[in-house]
Enzyme design. Structure first.
Site, PDB file in Angstrom:
ATOM      1  N   ASN A  87      30.262  27.839  34.404  1.00 23.17           N
ATOM      2  CA  ASN A  87      30.467  29.287  34.345  1.00 23.17           C
ATOM      3  C   ASN A  87      31.600  29.567  33.363  1.00 23.17           C
ATOM      4  O   ASN A  87      32.770  29.413  33.699  1.00 23.17           O
ATOM      5  CB  ASN A  87      30.812  29.812  35.748  1.00 23.17           C
ATOM      6  CG  ASN A  87      31.076  31.309  35.744  1.00 23.17           C
ATOM      7  OD1 ASN A  87      30.793  31.989  34.754  1.00 23.17           O
ATOM      8  ND2 ASN A  87      31.612  31.816  36.839  1.00 23.17           N
ATOM      9  N   LYS A 111      32.445  32.394  32.174  1.00 23.99           N
ATOM     10  CA  LYS A 111      33.077  33.718  32.362  1.00 23.99           C
ATOM     11  C   LYS A 111      33.209  34.402  30.999  1.00 23.99           C
ATOM     12  O   LYS A 111      32.333  34.254  30.165  1.00 23.99           O
ATOM     13  CB  LYS A 111      34.415  33.564  33.109  1.00 23.99           C
ATOM     14  CG  LYS A 111      34.263  32.698  34.366  1.00 23.99           C
ATOM     15  CD  LYS A 111      35.458  32.702  35.273  1.00 23.99           C
ATOM     16  CE  LYS A 111      35.163  31.810  36.473  1.00 23.99           C
ATOM     17  NZ  LYS A 111      36.202  31.860  37.505  1.00 23.99           N
ATOM     18  N   HIS A 143      28.888  36.860  41.743  1.00 21.53           N
ATOM     19  CA  HIS A 143      30.139  36.103  41.612  1.00 21.53           C
ATOM     20  C   HIS A 143      31.285  36.953  42.174  1.00 21.53           C
ATOM     21  O   HIS A 143      31.291  38.176  42.028  1.00 21.53           O
ATOM     22  CB  HIS A 143      30.399  35.754  40.139  1.00 21.53           C
ATOM     23  CG  HIS A 143      31.543  34.798  40.005  1.00 21.53           C
ATOM     24  ND1 HIS A 143      32.857  35.221  40.040  1.00 21.53           N
ATOM     25  CD2 HIS A 143      31.573  33.455  39.889  1.00 21.53           C
ATOM     26  CE1 HIS A 143      33.649  34.161  39.940  1.00 21.53           C
ATOM     27  NE2 HIS A 143      32.896  33.074  39.847  1.00 21.53           N
ATOM     28  N   GLU A 191      34.162  37.544  41.205  1.00 17.22           N
ATOM     29  CA  GLU A 191      34.857  38.409  40.230  1.00 17.22           C
ATOM     30  C   GLU A 191      34.071  39.687  39.997  1.00 17.22           C
ATOM     31  O   GLU A 191      34.649  40.758  39.782  1.00 17.22           O
ATOM     32  CB  GLU A 191      35.093  37.636  38.922  1.00 17.22           C
ATOM     33  CG  GLU A 191      36.202  36.597  39.113  1.00 17.22           C
ATOM     34  CD  GLU A 191      36.086  35.373  38.229  1.00 17.22           C
ATOM     35  OE1 GLU A 191      35.312  35.405  37.244  1.00 17.22           O
ATOM     36  OE2 GLU A 191      36.760  34.371  38.530  1.00 17.22           O
ATOM     37  N   GLU A 237      31.481  29.611  47.159  1.00 16.96           N
ATOM     38  CA  GLU A 237      32.729  29.626  46.406  1.00 16.96           C
ATOM     39  C   GLU A 237      33.802  30.364  47.216  1.00 16.96           C
ATOM     40  O   GLU A 237      33.883  31.598  47.154  1.00 16.96           O
ATOM     41  CB  GLU A 237      32.530  30.351  45.068  1.00 16.96           C
ATOM     42  CG  GLU A 237      31.531  29.671  44.154  1.00 16.96           C
ATOM     43  CD  GLU A 237      31.827  29.984  42.700  1.00 16.96           C
ATOM     44  OE1 GLU A 237      32.006  29.021  41.942  1.00 16.96           O
ATOM     45  OE2 GLU A 237      31.914  31.158  42.330  1.00 16.96           O
ATOM     46  N   GLY A 273      39.791  29.337  40.561  1.00 15.17           N
ATOM     47  CA  GLY A 273      40.828  29.462  39.529  1.00 15.17           C
ATOM     48  C   GLY A 273      42.237  29.212  40.034  1.00 15.17           C
ATOM     49  O   GLY A 273      43.206  29.528  39.352  1.00 15.17           O
ATOM     50  N   SER A 327      37.694  25.498  41.749  1.00 18.00           N
ATOM     51  CA  SER A 327      38.643  24.452  41.337  1.00 18.00           C
ATOM     52  C   SER A 327      38.032  23.048  41.322  1.00 18.00           C
ATOM     53  O   SER A 327      38.702  22.061  41.635  1.00 18.00           O
ATOM     54  CB  SER A 327      39.906  24.493  42.200  1.00 18.00           C
ATOM     55  OG  SER A 327      40.614  25.706  41.969  1.00 18.00           O
TER      56      SER A 327
HETATM   57  P1  PGA Z   1      36.991  27.628  38.823  1.00 16.05           P
HETATM   58  O1  PGA Z   1      35.902  28.810  38.871  1.00 16.05           O
HETATM   59  O2  PGA Z   1      36.236  26.342  38.687  1.00 16.05           O
HETATM   60  O3  PGA Z   1      37.833  27.939  37.621  1.00 16.05           O
HETATM   61  O4  PGA Z   1      37.762  27.691  40.099  1.00 16.05           O
HETATM   62  C1  PGA Z   1      34.705  28.645  39.582  1.00 16.05           C
HETATM   63  C2  PGA Z   1      33.892  29.902  39.485  1.00 16.05           C
HETATM   64  O5  PGA Z   1      34.482  30.988  39.423  1.00 16.05           O
HETATM   65  O6  PGA Z   1      32.659  29.858  39.462  1.00 16.05           O
END
Ligand code: PGA
Length: 252
Positions: free
Chosen positions: A8, A10, A96, A98, A168, A174, A213
């Protein structure tokens, strides 16, 4: 079932950056035996076309990060499933955290988006997960139940197994704070049990991924868990070196 490891990106990577990344990724993947692993990258909309051209014949899928539930209409700034299909996109990340947090993505919209994606021929990758506060309060299962039940309510039982879910936990995205193997296994087994309540066949077929993460250091342990069928990787997918290392750790 083969594992799915999805990158991903983003809001990262211009077209030039995306194509340079993929060229390096393919060089790194050539050194690996990835017969039991399926890979996908999720670029921003602007890089989808060039990424598809680069990935053709390479066994790496290209997913979008969002879509609108309608096929067309007066929805300024939105993109529909048929538009993605025309480009050669094979799947789409939906819900997601976000998008839920910053753009008001609702379970109601997702209940329309998931079947619209399936109908169009896109593989939906639905993201669900609890906040830190929900976990502290003991509400993790309640939150997951709400999301899974609402977001999949309009999917017919015979199509349910074609949806993939990414568990998630929001506190892990993140942050560098990865779920423990016990936490990831318990949540994903719970999600699978929810799906089993609607269709045993779907529960057996459905891929349920872990995200939050994931790094080359922790991926092997997470991907070896009995109910974990892959990973959705954000930060660590932005470098071809670490994404290829995560892909390699999924190989049995
Ligand atoms: P991350 O993000 O691996 O940076 O924690 C995962 C995601 O948002 O899908």
């Amino acid at each position: 079932m083969s594992a799915l490891i999805a990158a991903n990106w983003k809001m990262h990577k211009t077209v030039a950056e995306a194509t340079a990344y993929l060229d390096e990724l393919f060089e790194r993947l050539a050194a690996l035996e990835l017969t039991a692993t399926q890979l996908a990258v999720c670029p921003p909309f602007t890089a989808l076309g060039p990424a598809i051209a680069r990935c053709r014949g390479r066994g790496v899928g290209v997913f979008a990060q969002n879509m609108h539930e309608q096929e067309r209409g007066a929805f300024t700034g939105e993109v529909s499933a048929p538009m993605l299909i025309e480009l050669g996109v094979s799947g789409v990340v939906l819900g997601h955290s976000e998008r839920r947090q910053y753009f008001g993505e609702s379970d109601r919209a997702l209940a329309a988006k998931v079947p619209a994606a399936l109908e169009a021929g896109l593989a939906p990758l639905l993201c669900v997960g609890e906040t830190a506060r929900e976990r502290e309060r003991g509400d993790t299962e309640g939150r997951l139940r709400d999301q899974v039940e609402h977001d999949l309510e309009a999917v017919a039982p015979e199509r349910l197994g074609d949806v993939a879910i990414a568990y998630e936990p929001i506190w892990a995205i993140g942050t560098g704070v990865v779920a423990t193997p016990d936490q990831a296994q318990a949540a994903i087994a719970f999600i699978r049990a929810l799906v089993r309540d609607r269709s045993a066949d779907a529960a057996g077929r459905m891929r349920i991924l872990y995200g939050g993460s994931v790094t080359p250091e922790n991926a092997g342990e997470l991907l070896a868990l009995p109910d974990v069928d892959g990973a959705l990787v954000g930060g660590a997918s932005l470098s071809p070196e670490s994404f290829a290392a995560i892909a390699a750790s999924a190989t049995p």
